[in-house]
Each structure stands twice: as C-alpha cells, then as structure tokens.
Design a protein around this motif. Structure first.
Motif, PDB file in Angstrom:
ATOM      1  N   LYS A   1       0.831  -1.206   0.000  1.00  0.00           N
ATOM      2  CA  LYS A   1       0.000   0.000   0.000  1.00  0.00           C
ATOM      3  C   LYS A   1       0.864   1.255   0.000  1.00  0.00           C
ATOM      4  N   SER A   2       1.884   1.281   0.849  1.00  0.00           N
ATOM      5  CA  SER A   2       2.761   2.452   0.957  1.00  0.00           C
ATOM      6  C   SER A   2       3.546   2.685  -0.329  1.00  0.00           C
ATOM      7  N   LEU A   3       3.998   1.593  -0.968  1.00  0.00           N
ATOM      8  CA  LEU A   3       4.768   1.721  -2.205  1.00  0.00           C
ATOM      9  C   LEU A   3       3.929   2.369  -3.299  1.00  0.00           C
ATOM     10  N   PHE A   4       2.703   1.891  -3.479  1.00  0.00           N
ATOM     11  CA  PHE A   4       1.867   2.447  -4.550  1.00  0.00           C
ATOM     12  C   PHE A   4       1.455   3.878  -4.239  1.00  0.00           C
ATOM     13  N   PHE A   5       1.282   4.194  -2.957  1.00  0.00           N
ATOM     14  CA  PHE A   5       0.966   5.580  -2.615  1.00  0.00           C
ATOM     15  C   PHE A   5       2.153   6.480  -2.916  1.00  0.00           C
ATOM     16  N   ALA A   6       3.361   6.011  -2.613  1.00  0.00           N
ATOM     17  CA  ALA A   6       4.568   6.807  -2.888  1.00  0.00           C
ATOM     18  C   ALA A   6       4.709   7.066  -4.391  1.00  0.00           C
ATOM     19  N   LEU A   7       4.428   6.058  -5.220  1.00  0.00           N
ATOM     20  CA  LEU A   7       4.489   6.242  -6.676  1.00  0.00           C
ATOM     21  C   LEU A   7       3.439   7.265  -7.129  1.00  0.00           C
TER      22      LEU A   7
ATOM     23  N   VAL B   1       2.238  13.084  -8.770  1.00  0.00           N
ATOM     24  CA  VAL B   1       1.495  14.327  -8.534  1.00  0.00           C
ATOM     25  C   VAL B   1       2.468  15.502  -8.521  1.00  0.00           C
ATOM     26  N   GLY B   2       3.587  15.333  -7.801  1.00  0.00           N
ATOM     27  CA  GLY B   2       4.596  16.385  -7.744  1.00  0.00           C
ATOM     28  C   GLY B   2       5.287  16.593  -9.078  1.00  0.00           C
ATOM     29  N   TYR B   3       5.619  15.486  -9.763  1.00  0.00           N
ATOM     30  CA  TYR B   3       6.351  15.575 -11.026  1.00  0.00           C
ATOM     31  C   TYR B   3       5.532  16.309 -12.091  1.00  0.00           C
ATOM     32  N   LEU B   4       4.247  15.988 -12.184  1.00  0.00           N
ATOM     33  CA  LEU B   4       3.399  16.618 -13.198  1.00  0.00           C
ATOM     34  C   LEU B   4       3.043  18.055 -12.830  1.00  0.00           C
ATOM     35  N   GLY B   5       2.937  18.332 -11.541  1.00  0.00           N
ATOM     36  CA  GLY B   5       2.545  19.674 -11.112  1.00  0.00           C
ATOM     37  C   GLY B   5       3.697  20.623 -10.862  1.00  0.00           C
TER      38      GLY B   5
ATOM     39  N   PRO C   1      12.486  13.342 -25.765  1.00  0.00           N
ATOM     40  CA  PRO C   1      13.157  12.294 -26.552  1.00  0.00           C
ATOM     41  C   PRO C   1      12.204  11.421 -27.339  1.00  0.00           C
ATOM     42  N   SER C   2      11.114  11.019 -26.720  1.00  0.00           N
ATOM     43  CA  SER C   2      10.112  10.192 -27.398  1.00  0.00           C
ATOM     44  C   SER C   2       8.886  10.135 -26.525  1.00  0.00           C
ATOM     45  N   ILE C   3       7.718  10.102 -27.155  1.00  0.00           N
ATOM     46  CA  ILE C   3       6.501  10.003 -26.354  1.00  0.00           C
ATOM     47  C   ILE C   3       6.405   8.646 -25.666  1.00  0.00           C
ATOM     48  N   LYS C   4       7.251   7.697 -26.068  1.00  0.00           N
ATOM     49  CA  LYS C   4       7.216   6.362 -25.469  1.00  0.00           C
ATOM     50  C   LYS C   4       8.339   6.141 -24.463  1.00  0.00           C
TER      51      LYS C   4
ATOM     52  N   VAL D   1       4.357  11.935 -20.285  1.00  0.00           N
ATOM     53  CA  VAL D   1       3.113  12.281 -19.596  1.00  0.00           C
ATOM     54  C   VAL D   1       2.156  11.092 -19.512  1.00  0.00           C
ATOM     55  N   GLY D   2       2.091  10.299 -20.584  1.00  0.00           N
ATOM     56  CA  GLY D   2       1.196   9.141 -20.570  1.00  0.00           C
ATOM     57  C   GLY D   2       1.561   8.155 -19.479  1.00  0.00           C
ATOM     58  N   ALA D   3       2.863   7.854 -19.368  1.00  0.00           N
ATOM     59  CA  ALA D   3       3.324   6.930 -18.325  1.00  0.00           C
ATOM     60  C   ALA D   3       3.092   7.515 -16.943  1.00  0.00           C
ATOM     61  N   ALA D   4       3.370   8.825 -16.798  1.00  0.00           N
ATOM     62  CA  ALA D   4       3.195   9.475 -15.499  1.00  0.00           C
ATOM     63  C   ALA D   4       1.735   9.438 -15.061  1.00  0.00           C
ATOM     64  N   ASN D   5       0.826   9.720 -15.992  1.00  0.00           N
ATOM     65  CA  ASN D   5      -0.604   9.675 -15.663  1.00  0.00           C
ATOM     66  C   ASN D   5      -1.056   8.266 -15.288  1.00  0.00           C
ATOM     67  N   PHE D   6      -0.503   7.261 -16.000  1.00  0.00           N
ATOM     68  CA  PHE D   6      -0.861   5.871 -15.675  1.00  0.00           C
ATOM     69  C   PHE D   6      -0.376   5.496 -14.277  1.00  0.00           C
ATOM     70  N   ILE D   7       0.887   5.819 -13.977  1.00  0.00           N
ATOM     71  CA  ILE D   7       1.438   5.481 -12.656  1.00  0.00           C
ATOM     72  C   ILE D   7       0.648   6.194 -11.568  1.00  0.00           C
TER      73      ILE D   7
END
Length: 565
Positions: free
Chosen positions: A62-68, A73-77, A382-385, A444-450
C-alpha cells in the motif's frame, strides 16, 4: 457462496484488482455532471468486498503504490507550481492557499466540536475536500504515533470510512457552486467567456463551442490565373501580404516541383501549395487564383507535428503575442502553433495567453523549419514512449530520504513520511526537468498511468483491509459524517469566493470560477465550468490554483493527525 468467499480470501490480489475493475466500471456512470470516478468507486467496491473478512494485503505494498502516486502528482505539477510563483500571479496563489487553509480550519473545528477521532477527521478532510492523497499522508502519520496495533488499525479504518461517506458530496459541491454563483451574481458565463476570449486576443465572431480558430492549421492548393494579385510577385511579397500567417510550401511549374525561396517569382499557371491559419485563409478571397485539386500524384509535401516543451526563460512568462514578436519572422517562418497544453489541459491559443515553463506546445511545419525554431522555445521530449527509469528510481530514493525528516506539532513528533517526501522530490524533479532539458524525464502518458494505478491500488488496499468494521462504522456514523462533509465542502468555497471577489479583486466571472474549482482541486467542478464556457478560457487560472491546492491539501494529512486530540 463459501467457495467464492474462500477465493476472495485466499487470493487477495485477485480481490484487489476485482475491486479496481468494479470501481472504475461504476465510476464511469454519470448523473448529470456528477460521476463517482474510478478512485471513489474502487474504495467503495473494496469496502463491500472486504465484508467477506480475512482479506489482508501488506501495508508495504500500500505504501509503495501511494509513494508512486504522490511522486507523480509532484512531477506533473512541479513546472506549473514554480512557474506560478511570480508577482502577477500572487492573488491567485493566495486565493488557492487560503481556500486550503479554510478547508483545514473547517475540518479541525467541526471534528473537535463533534468529537471525531483523528482517523474520522482525516477522512472528513479527504472526502469533503476531495483530496484522496490525504488518506495516505494521514495514514503514514498515524503509523508514526506509536499507538497499539489495534488502535492504529482502527484509526486508519476510520480514515477510509470518513472518505467514503463524504467524497460523493465533496465532488458534487463544486459543481453546485459553478451553477449557483452565476445565478446569485447574475452572470452569463458563456457571454463572459466570449468576452474574455476577445480580451485575450480571440475572434469577435465566436460560435457555440468555439473561441478562436487560430490553432486550426490547413493546407490549400491554388492555381495562379492572369487576374491574380500576386502574378509576377515574389513569394516574400505573397507571405508579407498575409503577415506571415500563410506560407508557400511548394510550387508546381510545368509539372516540375520546386521548393520556393523568398525570391521565387510566382508565374501564371503555377500551382501553389499554401499552409497557414484558417483565419488567414478567410482573407484570401480570389486574390490568389482558383482553388484546385488537379495537381497530379507525384507530390512530396511532408510536414510534421512536433511537441516542444517551453523552457527558454526569455520567452516564458510572455504572452503569445509577445513571443511571436520576440521571434523574428525568419526564425518562425513556416511554423504554426496548433495547440498549447498545461498539466494535460488545453489552453486557448490566443494573443494574450501566457506561456509558462513546462507548457507543451504543439507545432506544425516542415522538419527543417521545426528544427530551426525548436531550440528557440525549449526542447523536444526524446520520445513520447520513453521514460528514464534512472530519474524515476533516483526520484523515489530522494523522496524516501526526505520522508525521514521529522518535526513536532502539538507535542507530537512526526516524520514527513514517504508520501510527503516523494511529493517534494517529484516537485523538484519536475521543475528541474524544465531548467535542464537533457535531464531524463517521464513521458506524460506513463506518469498519468502510474499516478492513476498508484492511487487505485492504494485506496483498494485501504478498503479491503478496513473490512467488516468499516461498514458498521458507516452505518453508525454515516448521517452525521455526511452532514459534516457538506459543511466542509461548501463553507470554505462560499467564504473564499467572497474574499476572492471583494478583497483580492478577482472579478472576472470565468477566472473567479476557475480559481474556485482549482483551489479545491475539483476536476468534476472544472468539467462543469468548461461545459458552461464552451471554451478553454478557465484553464490558466484553474491549472495555476490546482497545482497549489494539490500540494497544500496533501500536507494537511499529518497536520490534522497532530492537532486532533
């Protein structure tokens, strides 16, 4: 039925993903503008499945997924948060902070008045203020209190209970405010959005669902006739006539393809391939010649759509009009802005739209032209992927290290915890990425998924671990908590709107409502606002205040745990 119950108990991860699937399925359904959402649906589904009893998933998972989740949230904002720290944005930032502070005061006052424990109070904040991250930061703070295992577990269960009861109205409240405030203030939001679009440099003839077609790019083909205004004129003269909003990309003369230069002379029967803004084409009329589709199939006219991240400090903070003036015509020749997005929200592409660090600008043009302009604006991802896992890994390491920093509130020693630590590291790395483009990043796609899967797994585990006692607590305290949730949701918005309008002088109706929804990190409310404006004019104030609200509301988790007796 016992076979099914045993399956749910013996394979807890099967049960977890079943809760996520059910939750996101239920979360899709809408009643008017309200939808429960995948995260809220997952928590409720998990609490229901948890009635089976005996379903336990490790708190470490639970803690690991919350940390991710919170790192993303911080990275995108981060880029938008730091870009907003300037004098011209001060009143909006202050409005966002005051809204979060009002929410904190409302939660503390009502929780102490009605004798709620630390867990219920944190759950009231998480649901009433629709900030799911509080569940995690409050849970981590409870773990640091050194309480007996059963007491700690009960408090964390109450966080989930409070959230599940208050979240629904927490989401509906901002939608109601977006509808009620215009009625009270006698505002026509659609008309005000049109006015704001014009003020920002848009067209005066705005149709329903549009604000300005400047971002729409097209390519048309013309045959030069004897009466053409541009017969025997140079390509430079042609493009200058339309203020460089049209570009001659290719000329066919006597069945020969020619890539024109500025000095190329336009001759009779030439076929011109012209790319530019729709608004510029509307001024063409019959000045060029006749539009044609008879130009053969041997045409090599390849253009590219390229995403560029704005990082040039000489341009960021300027309006789009100022940016275009700063970049001379030679540098931006043949390049057009198709769209601008900030924090995954589309901005209006208008003259007075400000460019912030980290904005993603979608450009259209030939490769050589895009290569020339790219370095003037920022960098191409570098790449959207591509995701740089070195950055992701080190970011999480730094977050866990920051999380070990401790402080004292009300005589209670608390550590920041991995959640807040990862929020801070995400903010810093997101900001540094805009200053040092060569630093690897996360698309951004990967970040939103995580971010989404991290929160979904986290709340799913919270609901399953809460089990049968959670349902009993809901039955016992449901009505009281629901009414308290209404107060926590509505009071801060009502008070803060008055302060914003009369004290901070945020009087433009569209901006005022953008600030209210952003300061509450209220995506459903913002969606309702966009539906009323029919354009993207609320996006700048929403994204600015949303970034601030996300950070401070998340911080209130351990503060509530420390201050509630």
């Amino acid at each position: 039925m016992e076979i099914i119950y045993n399956q749910l108990r013996n394979f807890p991860y099967f049960t977890l993903f079943l809760a996520i699937a059910i939750g996101f399925f239920v979360g899709k359904f809408k009643i008017g503008k309200f939808s429960l959402g995948g995260v809220g649906g997952t928590l409720i589904a998990a609490v229901i499945l948890g009635q089976v009893g005996g379903i336990e998933i490790s708190d470490e998972v639970k803690s690991l997924f919350f940390a991710l989740f919170i790192f993303m949230v911080g990275y995108l904002g981060g880029p938008q948060f730091f870009a907003s720290l300037k004098i011209s944005s001060l009143k909006y930032l202050l409005a966002a902070f005051l809204m979060t502070a009002m929410g904190l005061i409302a939660v503390l006052g009502l929780a102490i008045w009605f004798g709620l424990d630390k867990g219920m109070a944190a759950g009231l904040a998480a649901g009433g203020l629709t900030q799911s991250a509080i569940i995690g930061t409050a849970g981590e703070a409870i773990d640091k209190l050194g309480l007996a295992v059963d007491v700690s577990k009960n408090l964390k269960m109450n966080v989930a209970v409070g959230y599940s009861i208050t979240y629904i109205f927490g989401s509906i409240g901002p939608i109601l405010m977006v509808s009620i405030i215009p009625i009270v203030m006698k505002w026509d939001i659609r008309a005000e959005a049109k006015k704001l679009a014009i003020k920002l440099g848009g067209s005066k003839e705005l149709e329903e669902g549009e604000f300005d077609p400047i971002k729409r790019i097209d390519t048309r083909v013309y045959k030069i006739l004897k009466m053409s205004k541009f017969l025997n004129k140079s390509v430079l003269e042609f493009e200058t006539e339309f203020n460089s909003n049209l570009t001659v990309e290719l000329i066919i003369n006597n069945k020969k393809n020619t890539e024109p230069s500025a000095s190329t002379i336009i001759q009779e029967d030439d076929i011109l391939f012209v790319t530019g803004l729709i608004t510029a084409f509307s001024k063409v009329g019959s000045n060029i010649g006749e539009e044609t589709s008879e130009f053969g199939s041997n045409i090599d006219l390849t253009e590219e759509v390229r995403h560029v991240i704005a990082t040039n400090k000489k341009l960021t903070g300027l309006t789009l009009e100022q940016v275009l003036k700063k970049l001379d015509i030679d540098k931006r020749h043949g390049v057009y802005i198709k769209s601008i997005s900030r924090m995954s929200h589309q901005l209006p592409v208008l003259d007075k739209t400000e460019i912030h660090k980290g904005d993603e600008i979608e450009l259209v043009g030939k490769k050589k032209d895009l290569d020339r302009i790219e370095k003037e604006i920022g960098y191409k991802p570098p790449s959207i992927k591509t995701t740089d896992f070195v950055v992701l890994g080190l970011g999480m390491v730094v977050g866990y290290l920051i999380g070990q920093i401790s402080f004292e509130i009300n005589g209670t020693s608390l550590a920041l915890g991995a959640g807040l630590g990862c929020l801070v590291s995400g903010l810093l790395i997101g900001f540094l990425k805009t200053k040092y483009p060569k630093l690897g990043g996360i698309n951004v796609g990967a970040a939103n998924f995580i971010q989404t899967i991290g929160l979904a797994v986290f709340v799913g585990i919270v609901g399953l671990n809460a089990g049968a006692p959670a349902f009993q607590a809901i039955l016992k305290s449901g009505v009281t908590l629901f009414l308290l949730g209404i107060l926590v949701t509505m009071l801060p918005m009502i008070v803060q709107f008055v302060i914003n309008y009369y004290v901070l002088k945020i009087k433009n109706p569209v901006e005022a409502l953008g600030v209210i929804t952003g300061s509450r990190s209220a995506n459903p409310g913002f969606s309702a606002l966009l539906d009323k404006t029919k354009n993207a004019t609320p996006v700048p104030t929403f994204t600015m205040t949303y970034a601030v609200a996300n950070i401070f509301l998340t911080l209130w988790g351990p503060v509530i745990i420390a201050l509630i007796p």
